[in-house]
Write an enzyme that holds these catalytic residues in place. Structure first.
Site, PDB file in Angstrom:
ATOM      1  CB  CYS A  51      -0.936   0.001   1.207  1.00 45.34           C
ATOM      2  SG  CYS A  51      -2.083  -1.400   1.260  1.00 45.34           S
ATOM      3  CG  HIS A 102      -1.613   3.482   4.094  1.00 44.87           C
ATOM      4  ND1 HIS A 102      -1.752   2.148   3.822  1.00 44.87           N
ATOM      5  CD2 HIS A 102      -0.926   3.551   5.262  1.00 44.87           C
ATOM      6  CE1 HIS A 102      -1.184   1.434   4.774  1.00 44.87           C
ATOM      7  NE2 HIS A 102      -0.672   2.266   5.660  1.00 44.87           N
TER       8      HIS A 102
END
Length: 481
Positions: A51, A102
């Site tokens: 990610c 994120h």
């Protein structure tokens, strides 16, 4: 007025999980329409398949060597001077991100005018002993909204699924309360509140189909009784699980119960179809606002999911299920004047998104950007393109590097010295490891030399300039710490 730009990003979706990309089992009607009527890129990869690093490539347009993230590590600040959002903002666009960022600190705008945040369940953010700013109550706008709807005691873990688990079940609340719906709710509301005098750049960023595997019941039921295909199994795959790794609900490799794996795939497919239908809802709303034909869309995932292929799960490894992603551009108003419906086989990487979208909006591309704009390809102008992508991921004993071209892939697992080679033209599912084949020896030597050149001067010590060495993997390079 300049075109609106919508970047639709999903999390952990495989490149082969679109009907238009040859998957006859999954239903993705809206995405298939967008890809078929747009420009579909079938060889799109992430250079670091997890990610954080993938999102750094998208945000900065840089290679992993430059943005500094070569594995997974939370808590390292994001201090990049030029980002895709900052460039759109400076060029007069109204910029908004909804869903997963994120980054760190979590509420770092990274150039956006505003963010509505839902990163999903992150173990790092749930650390109750950490700083208040990293605790999920402080940085999750979806959770705040969810508790306003259902009471302050509800939580992301109520149905008992971990955020990396293969365990699956239907969503436990009303469908309209699902995080996937929330991203579209807020995206539609942005259309209401945006500055009408400016074009907009909107990033719609879904947490699914990343675990937890919890689509609403309607979507889980679509697939739970279907005869979905078994995982791929190469002749090189480890067919044993001596350490019972598959008993770990968060395992990266191992053998798990076939019934559980079938349910996991049903939930995974269901999550994708759910996203598809919600994107359809956004297209309807955008049309109602009269903006559809002045908007260019780019759809992509940050990385894929092995989903049991070769007895691997999740991501972080070089195989196709983990590293190859869906990637298409949809231009309903034909603003790009290209030949719509074309499929491209050039090797793409996520760093290409920033220069491409800036180019579409006639915005100057910063010198820090290392990606390539797709605009010339779409307009069928003569343009040179890269021959390969160097990918990698620090991952303990499974730390890896790979060189992928449109025809083949060379893999190196640094900590155990293992090499693999796949002829993707004839073996796109990576079923046969040809590393010891005399027929391919010259080609393998050529790709190995490319990898050695890519790794020269790296702080981990992966090469002396002549051969590959074990080295010392790190998740983040020193220059951004």
């Amino acid at each position: 007025m300049k075109p609106n730009i919508v970047l639709i990003m999903v999390d952990q979706m495989r490149g082969d999980c679109l009907g238009v990309n040859g998957n006859e089992f999954i239903e993705t009607p809206n995405l298939d329409m967008m890809a078929t009527e747009g420009y579909n890129f079938e060889n799109a990869y992430t250079a670091v398949p997890s990610c954080i690093a993938s999102r750094a490539s998208i945000l900065t347009g840089m290679s992993q060597k430059s943005h500094g993230r070569v594995g997974y590590e939370d808590g390292v600040s994001w201090n990049y001077e030029n980002t895709i959002a900052s460039e759109f903002s400076k060029a007069g666009y109204h910029t908004q991100c909804i869903g997963k960022m994120h980054v760190y600190p979590e509420r770092n705008l990274c150039g956006f005018h505003n963010i509505m945040l839902h990163d999903g369940y992150l173990h790092f953010a749930r650390n109750k002993e950490g700083k208040a700013s990293t605790q999920i109550e402080q940085c999750d706008d979806y959770l705040k909204w969810f508790r306003e709807k259902k009471g302050h005691n509800v939580d992301l873990i109520d149905i008992g699924l971990d955020c990396n688990s293969w365990v699956s079940r239907p969503w436990g609340y009303e469908e309209n309360l699902h995080p996937t719906n929330w991203v579209v709710n807020e995206s539609i509301d942005f259309l209401r509140r945006k500055d009408p005098s400016k074009p907009f750049f909107l990033k719609m960023s879904f947490v699914r189909p990343h675990s937890p595997l919890d689509p609403p019941k309607f979507y889980f039921d679509m697939y739970k009784d279907e005869d979905l295909p078994e995982p791929l199994m190469g002749d090189w795959a480890n067919k044993e699980d001596e350490e019972n790794r598959g008993k770990d609900i968060n395992c990266v490799k191992g053998i798990i119960n076939k019934k559980a794996l079938k349910r996991a795939k049903a939930a995974y497919y269901g999550s994708i179809t759910h996203i598809d239908h919600q994107i359809g809802r956004f297209l309807i709303a955008l049309s109602e606002y009269g903006e559809l034909n002045n908007t260019i869309f780019l759809f992509v995932s940050d990385h894929g999911d092995m989903m049991g292929d070769h007895n691997w799960f999740r991501k972080g490894i070089p195989y196709e299920g983990s590293s190859r992603v869906p990637f298409f551009i949809y231009d309903p108003g034909n603003l790009l004047k290209g030949k719509k419906g074309k499929v491209f086989d050039e090797v793409l990487e996520l760093r290409d998104i920033m220069p491409t979208l800036l180019d579409f909006a006639h915005i100057s591309i910063p010198d820090s950007v290392e990606g390539l704009s797709l605009k010339n390809l779409i307009e069928e102008r003569n343009s040179t393109w890269r021959d390969y992508i160097h990918g990698e991921h620090s991952f303990g004993e499974d730390s890896n590097h790979y060189i992928v071209t449109k025809r083949d892939k060379f893999l190196w697992f640094s900590q155990r010295g293992e090499e693999q080679y796949f002829d993707l033209e004839n073996d796109p599912k990576e079923l046969t490891n040809l590393i010891d084949s005399e027929e391919y020896k010259e080609r393998i030597d050529y790709l190995r030399k490319i990898l050695i050149k890519e790794l020269e001067g790296r702080e981990e010590g992966y090469t002396d300039g002549n051969r590959l060495l074990k080295g010392h993997p790190v998740s983040t390079l020193k220059h951004i710490r």
